[in-house]
Design an enzyme around this catalytic site. Structure first.
Site, PDB file in Angstrom:
ATOM      1  N   HIS B 275       0.906  -1.302   0.106  1.00  0.00           N
ATOM      2  CA  HIS B 275       0.054   0.039   0.184  1.00  0.00           C
ATOM      3  C   HIS B 275       1.044   1.247   0.152  1.00  0.00           C
ATOM      4  CE1 HIS B 275      -3.804  -1.898   0.530  1.00  0.00           C
ATOM      5  NE2 HIS B 275      -3.200  -2.908   1.246  1.00  0.00           N
ATOM      6  N   ASP B 328      -0.734  -4.651   6.033  1.00  0.00           N
ATOM      7  CA  ASP B 328      -1.520  -5.575   5.630  1.00  0.00           C
ATOM      8  C   ASP B 328      -1.384  -5.769   4.215  1.00  0.00           C
ATOM      9  OD1 ASP B 328      -2.419  -3.059   5.316  1.00  0.00           O
ATOM     10  OD2 ASP B 328      -4.186  -3.666   4.441  1.00  0.00           O
ATOM     11  N   GLU B 329      -1.815  -6.900   3.482  1.00  0.00           N
ATOM     12  CA  GLU B 329      -2.111  -7.217   2.168  1.00  0.00           C
ATOM     13  C   GLU B 329      -0.736  -7.306   1.585  1.00  0.00           C
ATOM     14  OE1 GLU B 329      -6.574  -6.555   1.065  1.00  0.00           O
ATOM     15  OE2 GLU B 329      -5.319  -4.723   1.266  1.00  0.00           O
ATOM     16  N   VAL B 330       0.288  -7.766   2.101  1.00  0.00           N
ATOM     17  CA  VAL B 330       1.648  -7.492   1.411  1.00  0.00           C
ATOM     18  C   VAL B 330       1.871  -8.717   0.201  1.00  0.00           C
ATOM     19  CG1 VAL B 330       4.073  -7.438   1.686  1.00  0.00           C
ATOM     20  CG2 VAL B 330       2.435  -6.316   3.404  1.00  0.00           C
ATOM     21  N   GLU B 379      -2.483  -8.986   9.796  1.00  0.00           N
ATOM     22  CA  GLU B 379      -1.773  -9.885   8.994  1.00  0.00           C
ATOM     23  C   GLU B 379      -0.275 -10.042   9.810  1.00  0.00           C
ATOM     24  OE1 GLU B 379      -3.665  -7.712   7.523  1.00  0.00           O
ATOM     25  OE2 GLU B 379      -4.195  -8.342   5.609  1.00  0.00           O
TER      26      GLU B 379
END
Lengths: 482, 482
Positions: B275, B328-330, B379
């Site tokens: 992000h 998050d969301e890596v 996460e």
């Protein structure tokens, strides 16, 4: 509702060289963010900055501003200019750039009165000097309300400079002369289909000033609800949706005052004899019968007494020259279907249509007796034509060719043709709002002068406080640029 | 995010007798318009009116209000109470009803400090007398921020009386004792997906105060744009959508100050290493490569220098105890796909997953070095668990059972489970927002104390300035009542 020059320069920039005269290069248009585009604009290429204590100066003006209208307008202008970023650069203490510093705005108004007169001169002239010149911008206007327009234009010349963190004006010097193309530049709001809280109406009024609109057409009551207190007939607001969805008489006066201080007239409407079912919630005698509740009972004198009471109360707070009496979409079948009224029709040898005419003309007389000129929706012209009082303004919304016919008959007209200027048509794109031409097909100068202007209509069936502003704008601004 | 008593009384009024104790009749609930419902409420059945010059009195208080926080809060309260109608009734000059006239509010604050400390006492006690009693309402609080909550509650007791045209309080005397159930009551806004102008953010902050929320989680930057000026790395905001869709450093400070004066903490977030694509617009060295631009380059010390610069700058204006580091969301495939980084991974014998851990823990250390405790999305807990610094707060959004696991491990937790508390899920009804229980399945007192609270998230992909407020409310208020 401004000038054709504005239109062509704004949307068809390729044609601008032929029209906008003093504007000299295509790329300038890209940076010319004034809207509606003023009647005449010229500018240079220099940059100036606004002083941190940018001042209002009024030496030599004839306008005393005892009511603070100018001062408040100036403060609002500064608030808008400073709204989106913190001004943290300090130009006062800095030695450099002093010559490029604009110290304030010198406003000269030649009329001493506060009175907001319909049709009065709204022009202004705005000059922003270049860095070599005296460090005040100058705004001249006939009236304080013209000056308020000039303040809006000035605010649109101002930008936040992200590096210096001050307000700048690019392309100085500026010479701007402006006046509206039409004397009537309206926006309709509808508080019957959805109640709009007072602060929302005030926000709408504020937003109108940005586009230099000058008439708030307040469609107060309709079939669905009657939110306004009428002191003469205190049960009328029994027709409100709820006790909290009401305006007191003082609330209405506050709206008028708030608008007036911003140069905006408030046009109050009662839409009779149709669109008035809610009136009978408090006074069932206004209904033809309990089962047939619209239009208002034409046979009962009480109906006209109530209209007289309303307009008498209106005249105490709605000081605009006009009142709107509606008169559209009247389905008269309830009259014949109600024995009492059918008898009355027979007695007076009236058809339903003649009774409709009788109603509209009698309501007009009541309005005239309270000092108002009248606006009526176009059905009244289509049905009764020359029978309408000569002080009638016909409000177009439905038919092509109506404006030609009205002005040919010598009556005045306001244009709100629904296919272009109804804001509740949410699938109608801004181009249609913009391309609409109130003077379409009207070449005769006299007839042209009878077109007072236009109005965009934000009918309230499908909007409420949560989305009215987002639905009005930006399309209303496109209309304001025509 | 308040009290279960509030929940049951508000939505399941039939159970109220068992829970809300002092509230005595069903019909009263209908008129009990305080939201979120305070911890304890009792009231009578008498009516009082607010004086036209309703006053703030602070005799005997230890709080000096040199910064004007209380005075401003009182003025805002009066503005809200008077917002929707003109107060035209005059109770001061009227002999009758004098004993029912409330002259003002006596506020007594026992702490002298202005400091907005996370976890500090936000309780207040509000007493509105009945007509026989002394004619001041009384508000006691430990801190000025507790008093601000009391002012909100007071405003909700006030109603406009349409007949007398003054403000009234029904059902006096009132005895209200209140304190929030959770110390963290958050709302996330996202200025990366759509830029939100400063005045819009201020409006959001004002609206939070009505529901007694106390943390504005500002998801400032993301893949899509980097709108904020970072003095240490001035090219970062090259990643803004446009030059006008930017916040200066001073703008950010203004947001913090504006919030702080209303008792609201601002939690700043940079969401690393994923992000963060927009960071590379100004500094392409932060990208793994021109064709593979996310996550931030883990192999380059410059990446951590930039994070250090940002957090150093943050520490000058974002004074909240916590900073949010995302995490998050890596998707780490860009790292292996970039030869330079692949080589670095090999040299340091790291898998992609280990490099992700290395990044998150190194960023945590930088935050700690600037005096912050850390919040990370869940996460990081799922992947690294006990490796996270003990000062980490884990921010739930995704998985059922996460809160139990986090608190069992001894870390703190904030609840934003998306199926209930994501405001961008516009098909999610208020009942789900309301029924959500941060302490679900957590019975151990120690674990319960590790749940700091909850946060509703207004992600910015599908909203902008024109509809953010309408999308946040009223559902955020439902959450505030849990």
């Amino acid at each position: 509702m401004r000038g054709r020059g504005a239109k062509i320069a704004g949307v068809l920039p390729l044609f601008m060289l032929f029209i906008a005269g003093t504007i000299s290069a295509f790329e300038d248009i890209e940076r010319l963010r004034i809207w509606p585009l003023p009647a005449q604009v010229s500018h240079g290429g220099r940059r100036m900055y606004l002083s941190g204590d940018f001042k209002l100066v009024t030496e030599g003006t004839k306008y005393g501003d005892t009511s603070g209208i100018l001062k408040e307008g100036f403060d609002r202008m500064l608030s808008i200019v400073r709204l989106s970023h913190v001004i943290s650069g300090d130009w006062n203490s800095s030695g450099s750039g002093g010559s490029a510093l604009l110290q304030g705005l010198h406003v000269i108004i030649s009329s001493s009165t506060d009175e907001l007169e319909y049709g009065a001169d709204e022009s202004y002239k705005l000059v922003v000097p270049s860095p070599e010149k005296p460090s005040y911008a100058q705004l001249e206007a006939k009236s304080v309300y013209g000056a308020l327009h000039g303040l809006q234009t000035f605010s649109q010349l101002c930008h936040f400079n992200l590096k210096k963190k001050v307000i700048e004006i690019l392309m100085t010097p500026w010479n701007i002369t402006d006046q509206p193309r039409f004397s009537y530049r309206g926006l309709l709001i509808d508080t019957s289909r959805h109640y709009l809280p007072l602060p929302v109406i005030k926000n709408v009024i504020d937003s109108m000033t940005y586009a230099k609109l000058n008439v708030l057409h307040w469609h107060i009551v309709d079939t669905q609800s009657f939110p306004l207190e009428i002191p003469s007939y205190p049960k009328l607001w029994n027709g409100a949706y709820s006790s909290s969805q009401r305006y007191t008489f003082e609330d209405a006066a506050e709206i008028v005052n708030y608008a007036q201080r911003r140069g905006i007239h408030v046009l109050a409407e009662i839409d009779v004899p149709g669109h008035a079912l809610s009136w009978g919630k408090g006074y069932p005698a206004l209904w033809p019968s309990k089962n047939c509740q619209e239009p208002l009972d034409v046979s009962n004198d009480f109906t006209f007494k109530v209209i007289d009471g309303i307009l008498s109360d209106f005249s105490k707070i709605f000081k605009f020259k006009f009142v709107h009496l509606g008169g559209d979409e009247v389905n008269t079948t309830c009259w014949s279907a109600t024995p009492r009224i059918a008898q009355w029709l027979k007695k007076h040898r009236m058809s339903e249509g003649e009774a409709y005419q009788y109603f509209v003309l009698r309501a007009q007389k009541i309005a005239l007796s309270h000092g108002y000129e009248i606006i009526n929706w176009e059905e009244t012209f289509i049905n009764f034509g020359s029978k309408l009082n000569s002080k009638t303004v016909v409000h177009n919304w439905l038919n092509t060719g109506l404006v030609e016919n009205v002005t040919a008959s010598g009556l005045r007209c306001i244009v709100s043709n629904q296919e272009n200027w109804y804001l509740d048509h949410i699938d109608a794109p801004w181009q249609g709002f913009y391309a609409n031409e109130p003077l379409k097909n009207i070449t005769d100068k006299k007839q042209q002068s009878l077109v007072l202007g236009g109005e965009v209509c934000m009918w309230g069936e499908h909007i409420d406080a949560s989305d009215i502003e987002q639905t009005i704008w930006p399309r209303a601004a496109a209309a304001a640029g025509t």
